[in-house]
Design an enzyme around this catalytic site. Structure first.
Site, PDB file in Angstrom:
ATOM      1  N   ASP A   1       0.777  -1.234   0.000  1.00 57.37           N
ATOM      2  CA  ASP A   1       0.000   0.000   0.000  1.00 57.37           C
ATOM      3  C   ASP A   1       0.810   1.285   0.000  1.00 57.37           C
ATOM      4  OD1 ASP A   1       1.033  -0.115   2.495  1.00 57.37           O
ATOM      5  OD2 ASP A   1      -0.869   0.037   3.544  1.00 57.37           O
TER       6      ASP A   1
ATOM      7  N   ARG B   1      -3.424   5.138   6.737  1.00 52.05           N
ATOM      8  CA  ARG B   1      -3.933   4.813   5.397  1.00 52.05           C
ATOM      9  C   ARG B   1      -5.071   5.731   4.992  1.00 52.05           C
ATOM     10  NH1 ARG B   1      -3.735  -0.820   4.220  1.00 52.05           N
ATOM     11  NH2 ARG B   1      -5.637  -0.353   3.100  1.00 52.05           N
TER      12      ARG B   1
ATOM     13  N   TYR C   1       2.171  -2.901  11.668  1.00 53.62           N
ATOM     14  CA  TYR C   1       3.097  -4.027  11.514  1.00 53.62           C
ATOM     15  C   TYR C   1       3.558  -4.402  12.917  1.00 53.62           C
ATOM     16  CZ  TYR C   1       3.403  -3.229   6.485  1.00 53.62           C
ATOM     17  OH  TYR C   1       3.129  -3.110   5.150  1.00 53.62           O
TER      18      TYR C   1
ATOM     19  N   PRO D   1       8.086  -6.016   3.763  1.00 49.26           N
ATOM     20  CA  PRO D   1       7.170  -4.967   3.327  1.00 49.26           C
ATOM     21  C   PRO D   1       7.303  -3.675   4.121  1.00 49.26           C
ATOM     22  CG  PRO D   1       5.994  -6.615   4.604  1.00 49.26           C
ATOM     23  CD  PRO D   1       7.408  -7.070   4.513  1.00 49.26           C
TER      24      PRO D   1
END
Lengths: 549, 549
Positions: free
Chosen positions: B48, B240, B248, B330
């Site tokens: 993302d 986001r 995370y 990531p």
């Protein structure tokens, strides 16, 4: 029997003023209908210049992005005057927009049809189309004072005639009962005539021709706005979208026959066409050359008329807006801008009255604010047109208009003509008695009360993202409560206490926020603390209904 | 009999790498087809984060506007470490992007499905859809050297199986002959396995959980990117779009069961779900609280694998791109960015080879440039992951990672991790023999050869409108000839003469421009003259094919 229907607001005319009005009302959730006599929207020509303040207004409705994508931008203006060697020479260049606080420091040019398409497409997304071709044939306004005072009554009866109905006995008339009517039906406004509203002002003697074309030229400023004063007449260049250019060309009486009765150009007797206009332009351009590359897109000839309607409404139930209440010369690029800003002024007021958020008397401020502006505009236009249409100063013509005089006028009028300078006088808005005092100028040193909020980039406390404050205060028909809380960073105990007290006052059951229904106010809090030291969670919750505020 | 067809480029896989590839080739007019095994696009979760350089790349295809409209922006990063009083405290905040030349000095976060939708919608406008659900079942590459050398041959035969075909005797297989194939089919790439390409590298011991949720929290940096090092484990926050946040969360071996054979998390035996992940996060957040407001959007658990494929193509006819050739953690937000930039590198090269503008050997530079980059990325990721997964320094743990060490690493890697720092080494491009020398660094003091062009705003000579140079050099598969002519203002006779000579050389029949077909080069001329003194018409015509250039 004609069909009958009711509507909150009926807008007559789908030009820039009418479209602005309809889209804004629809966006606000108002039951609105818009009709137009033309079977289709304008395809070319007409007005085309969008001023910096109008771009800000369009942005506040979310409509500027497309305008900026499709339009041409004018950033520089060049001045040409008679050269001692014959022909013209450049005497100066300057920024087109000199107002220091313009968020968009340029003008956008785009043909009227494309501007109307921006409104039409956004209306379509909201579920509103223009009904056309339809004309109004009768308008009756109730005389009942109670009815006129009640914003929920339908005191206006309008009879409409559908122009595209067949002849097979179909009834082409229709009756609409409206709470409010907006006549945005142009310079020859049927609404204005029906209401018997008089236009003050006069026709001038200045005759101008306009040609839209793609030029082939060695003129170095063909993509800048240009004011050319030549001994052969004046010419203005307005570069347009794509490779198009608009020329405004001064004509003399002998070129054009004016109908004494109507004061309009007699197109029958006048032998001037686009080729003749271009021929006149060529003389002004010398020693530069200009030819058309391809067909001429659009052209017209007009006399400058400078008039303002005596009234902008009848009983605040029927309004006129745009060209229906003021006409002036197109060269200053004001007409369409003034028109859109007329109804921008009306949208929120009508919406608040219909919602019961404001008393119906709020609508009186429309004429108060916009008529004064239209008068100022005419005064500006008179000076500007006279300077522009006058002979340039040369050795032979010592009392002509000098470059310096024209430049000074251009820059003096700059703030006004770009729309940034609009300043509404104090007018009591009686509908919200506790916040009527708009005269507290002493409390704000940089923001002038009565002018649009100054554009400024602020950094959002929660995520350090920069935002233009104008984008945080969109034209969404909500009251905006902007709280400047000063520096509330570490150690600023006193200020933190003051802010806490303010928050308590605002949030308590008798406080400003609780006295009105939810959603009336949008709160935005602005802190003077540096971003690295501020936690958005330190603010009282009433001042941050969401992390983004 | 299965149907047979021919295509210039067959793209296998419609993730970010494949979609970037297909839209770019389609835009360039290449006959391209893209297939995917999934019946629908990704709806939530996955990658993302879009890095500054990737935003520039998307902008060069006209795709950044929507990304910026829909995505969240990260401008600030906050660091939390163990507090002497227990729990965590903020030890610093800094700009998320520190690279000085980033045009977009922030990261954009948006879920992968929305990013894919940007590609899918722009492809649809160009007339290209993803064929799905389809899987490849066989791939044969010709051994004929002449065929392999001829860019117009179809040396790759791919057998496809349609997964949604009914069982009524319909043939679900299909044969496609392609000039080129791009395997963008993910970390478990079928293309890579079929070609027998080995991945170098290893699985790490770091186990992480990921949760997407809308939080209810008093944590003041919930809308900033955060690196939390607590004595209870590490946690990273990625805000986001909307109110969503991604966490995370570092897990220990005892939380998760790893399948020794595959090296993957055994989801069957692992008792960890989203609630357990959130419980672990809560311990890291203390003394701050965090709860979910509503449902958990998406979650996963993964082991960090850091691997690079030994080869990125076979005979420059079948390529692998994206996760198919490199996997990493990531948290540094690199995976999707590297993937899109892999195929961005390939698009113009393939297009030029197919058009005959470049020799097929140009395609060798893909592996040369992108594999080196992937290796650098893994080296970066190893250091970053070790620092981030390591214990924080506390009084009890003096050899832990200090805030200063982490911050220093964060800033050192800044230019690299935002993509701005990508620097391709000199590699002879043999297809255009007269302009192969890319090593003339001495001729340009500010622009590094092998790096992307520096963003800079220039003012257009003809109309004084400012433009970002990156927008004047879009990814439209044309060679760009940018001519810096210096100051050619009034009186600069010598420089004007030099420019005239250059223009003569360029324009003559044996000059660079005439030796290639029309449309190969786009010319942009940049002058150092102040805007008020420059006439665009003063430039030789060959250097201004249009007033806008």
């Amino acid at each position: 029997m004609p069909t009958e229907s009711k509507v909150d607001v009926l807008v007559l005319g789908a030009g820039p003023a009418g479209l602005m009005c309809a889209q804004g009302l629809k966006r606000a959730g108002v039951n609105v209908r818009i009709i137009d006599k033309r079977p289709k929207k304008v395809a070319a020509g007409q007005a085309d210049g969008v001023q910096p303040r109008t771009i800000e207004v369009l942005q506040s409705y979310g409509l500027a992005e497309r305008l900026l994508r499709e339009g041409n931008q004018m950033h520089m203006v060049a001045f040409y005057n008679p050269s001692p060697n014959g022909g013209i020479e450049r005497t100066g260049r300057t920024a087109d927009i000199t107002a220091p606080s313009a968020r968009y420091p340029f003008e956008v040019t785009l043909h009227q049809g494309a501007i109307e398409a921006i409104f039409l497409d956004s209306m379509r997304e909201l579920g509103l189309e223009v009904d056309r071709p339809i004309i109004p044939t009768a308008l009756e306004l109730s005389h009942d004072e109670n009815e006129l005072r009640d914003p929920q009554s339908y005191p206006v009866k309008v009879t409409l005639k559908h122009l595209d109905f067949g002849s097979e006995g179909q009834d082409d008339t229709e009756i609409v009962y409206a709470k409010f009517v907006v006549g945005a039906d142009g310079a020859h406004s049927w609404v204005r005539k029906t209401l018997g509203i008089i236009m003050d002002g006069e026709q001038t003697d200045y005759i101008w021709g306009v040609v839209d074309l793609i030029p082939s030229t060695n003129f170095p400023d063909i993509r800048n706005r240009c004011a050319i004063h030549s001994s052969n007449g004046s010419c203005m260049i307005i570069p347009r979208e794509g490779d198009k250019v608009r020329l405004y060309i001064q004509l003399s009486d002998k070129d054009v026959v004016v109908d004494k009765a109507t004061g309009r150009v007699d197109k029958e007797k006048t032998k001037v066409g686009p080729e003749e206009l271009l021929e006149v332009a060529r003389k002004s351009f010398s020693p530069f050359t200009i030819e058309k590359a391809g067909e001429i897109d659009w052209w017209t000839i007009y006399l400058i008329g400078q008039r303002v309607a005596q009234k902008f409404s009848v009983h605040e139930r029927v309004f006129i807006a745009g060209d229906a209440c003021h006409t002036h010369s197109p060269k200053a690029g004001q007409g369409m801008n003034a028109s859109m800003n007329d109804t921008h002024n009306l949208i929120w007021k009508m919406t608040y009255v219909l919602r019961g958020w404001a008393d119906i008397s709020l609508l009186r401020t429309y004429e108060f604010e916009r008529r004064k502006y239209a008068q100022d505009l005419i005064a500006f236009d008179k000076k500007f047109s006279a300077l522009f249409s006058g002979k340039p100063r040369t050795e032979e013509c010592q009392d002509g208009v000098s470059h310096e005089a024209f430049l000074e006028a251009f820059q003096t009028f700059g703030a006004f003509s770009c729309g940034i300078g609009i300043h509404y006088s104090p007018s009591s808005i009686p509908s919200m008695p506790n916040i009527t005092e708009l005269k507290h100028q002493s409390l704000t040193s940089h923001q002038t009360v009565g002018m649009r909020i100054l554009p400024h980039v602020f950094v959002r406390a929660a995520d350090a993202r920069p935002f233009e404050i104008q984008d945080l205060l969109p034209a969404n028909t909500k009251w905006k409560l902007v709280v400047f809380v000063g520096d509330i960073g570490p150690g600023k105990i006193k200020q933190i206490e003051r802010v806490a007290k303010l928050a308590d006052d605002l949030g308590k059951s008798t406080g400003l926020l609780k006295r009105y229904e939810d959603g009336v106010f949008e709160i935005l809090t602005i802190c003077a603390t540096v971003k690295e030291c501020l936690n958005y969670t330190d603010l009282p919750e009433v001042l941050r209904p969401h992390w983004s505020r």
